[in-house]
Design a protein around this motif. Structure first.
Motif, PDB file in Angstrom:
ATOM      1  N   ILE A  48       0.834  -1.205   0.000  1.00 27.26           N
ATOM      2  CA  ILE A  48       0.000   0.000   0.000  1.00 27.26           C
ATOM      3  C   ILE A  48       0.866   1.252   0.000  1.00 27.26           C
ATOM      4  N   ALA A  49       1.946   1.213   0.780  1.00 30.25           N
ATOM      5  CA  ALA A  49       2.831   2.373   0.904  1.00 30.25           C
ATOM      6  C   ALA A  49       3.764   2.529  -0.293  1.00 30.25           C
ATOM      7  N   GLY A  50       3.863   1.492  -1.116  1.00 28.58           N
ATOM      8  CA  GLY A  50       4.749   1.551  -2.263  1.00 28.58           C
ATOM      9  C   GLY A  50       6.219   1.487  -1.872  1.00 28.58           C
ATOM     10  N   LYS A  51       6.500   0.816  -0.757  1.00 25.31           N
ATOM     11  CA  LYS A  51       7.881   0.675  -0.269  1.00 25.31           C
ATOM     12  C   LYS A  51       8.190  -0.809  -0.137  1.00 25.31           C
ATOM     13  N   SER A  52       9.379  -1.177  -0.560  1.00 21.62           N
ATOM     14  CA  SER A  52       9.781  -2.561  -0.352  1.00 21.62           C
ATOM     15  C   SER A  52      10.401  -2.683   1.041  1.00 21.62           C
ATOM     16  N   VAL A  53      10.215  -3.843   1.630  1.00 22.50           N
ATOM     17  CA  VAL A  53      10.762  -4.104   2.958  1.00 22.50           C
ATOM     18  C   VAL A  53      11.777  -5.229   2.824  1.00 22.50           C
ATOM     19  N   PRO A  54      13.051  -4.931   3.097  1.00 17.95           N
ATOM     20  CA  PRO A  54      14.063  -5.988   3.030  1.00 17.95           C
ATOM     21  C   PRO A  54      13.742  -7.115   4.009  1.00 17.95           C
ATOM     22  N   LYS A  55      14.154  -8.330   3.672  1.00 20.32           N
ATOM     23  CA  LYS A  55      13.894  -9.506   4.505  1.00 20.32           C
ATOM     24  C   LYS A  55      14.372  -9.296   5.933  1.00 20.32           C
ATOM     25  N   GLU A  56      15.535  -8.702   6.091  1.00 21.85           N
ATOM     26  CA  GLU A  56      16.084  -8.459   7.430  1.00 21.85           C
ATOM     27  C   GLU A  56      15.164  -7.541   8.253  1.00 21.85           C
ATOM     28  N   THR A  57      14.640  -6.504   7.610  1.00 26.06           N
ATOM     29  CA  THR A  57      13.733  -5.584   8.302  1.00 26.06           C
ATOM     30  C   THR A  57      12.427  -6.287   8.637  1.00 26.06           C
ATOM     31  N   LYS A  70       5.267  -6.380  20.965  1.00 23.92           N
ATOM     32  CA  LYS A  70       4.998  -4.979  20.656  1.00 23.92           C
ATOM     33  C   LYS A  70       3.679  -4.866  19.922  1.00 23.92           C
ATOM     34  N   GLN A  71       3.036  -3.721  20.081  1.00 27.34           N
ATOM     35  CA  GLN A  71       1.770  -3.460  19.410  1.00 27.34           C
ATOM     36  C   GLN A  71       2.007  -3.211  17.924  1.00 27.34           C
ATOM     37  N   LEU A  72       1.090  -3.658  17.114  1.00 23.30           N
ATOM     38  CA  LEU A  72       1.159  -3.425  15.684  1.00 23.30           C
ATOM     39  C   LEU A  72       0.240  -2.268  15.347  1.00 23.30           C
ATOM     40  N   ASP A  73       0.814  -1.181  14.898  1.00 23.41           N
ATOM     41  CA  ASP A  73       0.016  -0.070  14.413  1.00 23.41           C
ATOM     42  C   ASP A  73       0.742   0.551  13.227  1.00 23.41           C
ATOM     43  N   PHE A  74       0.032   1.370  12.491  1.00 27.48           N
ATOM     44  CA  PHE A  74       0.600   1.936  11.270  1.00 27.48           C
ATOM     45  C   PHE A  74       1.804   2.813  11.563  1.00 27.48           C
ATOM     46  N   ASN A  75       1.764   3.541  12.660  1.00 26.74           N
ATOM     47  CA  ASN A  75       2.862   4.429  13.014  1.00 26.74           C
ATOM     48  C   ASN A  75       4.138   3.622  13.267  1.00 26.74           C
ATOM     49  N   THR A  76       4.022   2.547  14.030  1.00 21.60           N
ATOM     50  CA  THR A  76       5.172   1.693  14.319  1.00 21.60           C
ATOM     51  C   THR A  76       5.713   1.071  13.041  1.00 21.60           C
ATOM     52  N   LEU A  77       4.825   0.510  12.209  1.00 23.80           N
ATOM     53  CA  LEU A  77       5.261  -0.095  10.957  1.00 23.80           C
ATOM     54  C   LEU A  77       5.916   0.938  10.049  1.00 23.80           C
ATOM     55  N   SER A  78       5.330   2.106   9.964  1.00 18.47           N
ATOM     56  CA  SER A  78       5.874   3.164   9.116  1.00 18.47           C
ATOM     57  C   SER A  78       7.284   3.530   9.540  1.00 18.47           C
ATOM     58  N   LYS A  79       7.487   3.688  10.839  1.00 15.06           N
ATOM     59  CA  LYS A  79       8.816   4.036  11.354  1.00 15.06           C
ATOM     60  C   LYS A  79       9.827   2.933  11.037  1.00 15.06           C
ATOM     61  N   MET A  80       9.426   1.684  11.213  1.00 14.45           N
ATOM     62  CA  MET A  80      10.342   0.569  10.965  1.00 14.45           C
ATOM     63  C   MET A  80      10.647   0.418   9.484  1.00 14.45           C
ATOM     64  N   ILE A  81       9.647   0.622   8.632  1.00 13.54           N
ATOM     65  CA  ILE A  81       9.839   0.471   7.187  1.00 13.54           C
ATOM     66  C   ILE A  81      10.715   1.605   6.658  1.00 13.54           C
ATOM     67  N   ASN A  82      10.514   2.806   7.157  1.00 16.20           N
ATOM     68  CA  ASN A  82      11.256   3.963   6.652  1.00 16.20           C
ATOM     69  C   ASN A  82      12.608   4.155   7.307  1.00 16.20           C
ATOM     70  N   LYS A  83      12.913   3.374   8.335  1.00 14.83           N
ATOM     71  CA  LYS A  83      14.202   3.483   9.029  1.00 14.83           C
ATOM     72  C   LYS A  83      15.325   3.110   8.072  1.00 14.83           C
ATOM     73  N   LYS A  84      16.333   3.914   8.048  1.00 17.49           N
ATOM     74  CA  LYS A  84      17.456   3.663   7.118  1.00 17.49           C
ATOM     75  C   LYS A  84      18.603   3.036   7.838  1.00 17.49           C
TER      76      LYS A  84
END
Length: 84
Positions: A48-57, A70-84
């Protein structure tokens, strides 16, 4: 809320609100202790976000939710997916 609100979100983010609502509905009774379920959610959010998530992430996200509780919410997922 009115339709203009959602149209504004769609135009700013490029994310279809229908997809978000479908995802949210599918999460209501999901078992977040099940690794397969969590991986499916991560993949759907990344699609949906148009971002790939590496296997390690993906593995780190799954561990933090399934094992660490940990709780699953969009904010948490977004932060983890966008973390460089």
């Amino acid at each position: 809320m009115n339709n203009n609100f959602f149209k504004n979100i769609e135009s700013k983010t490029g994310v279809n609100m229908k997809d978000i609502f479908e995802l949210a509905n599918s999460l209501q009774n999901a078992n977040f202790k099940d690794e397969k379920t969590v991986r499916g959610v991560i993949r759907r959010v990344s699609q949906i976000a148009g971002k790939s998530v590496p296997k390690e992430t993906e593995d780190k996200i799954v561990k933090s939710i399934v094992t660490d509780g940990k709780q699953l919410d969009f904010n948490t997922l977004s932060k983890m997916i966008n973390k460089k």
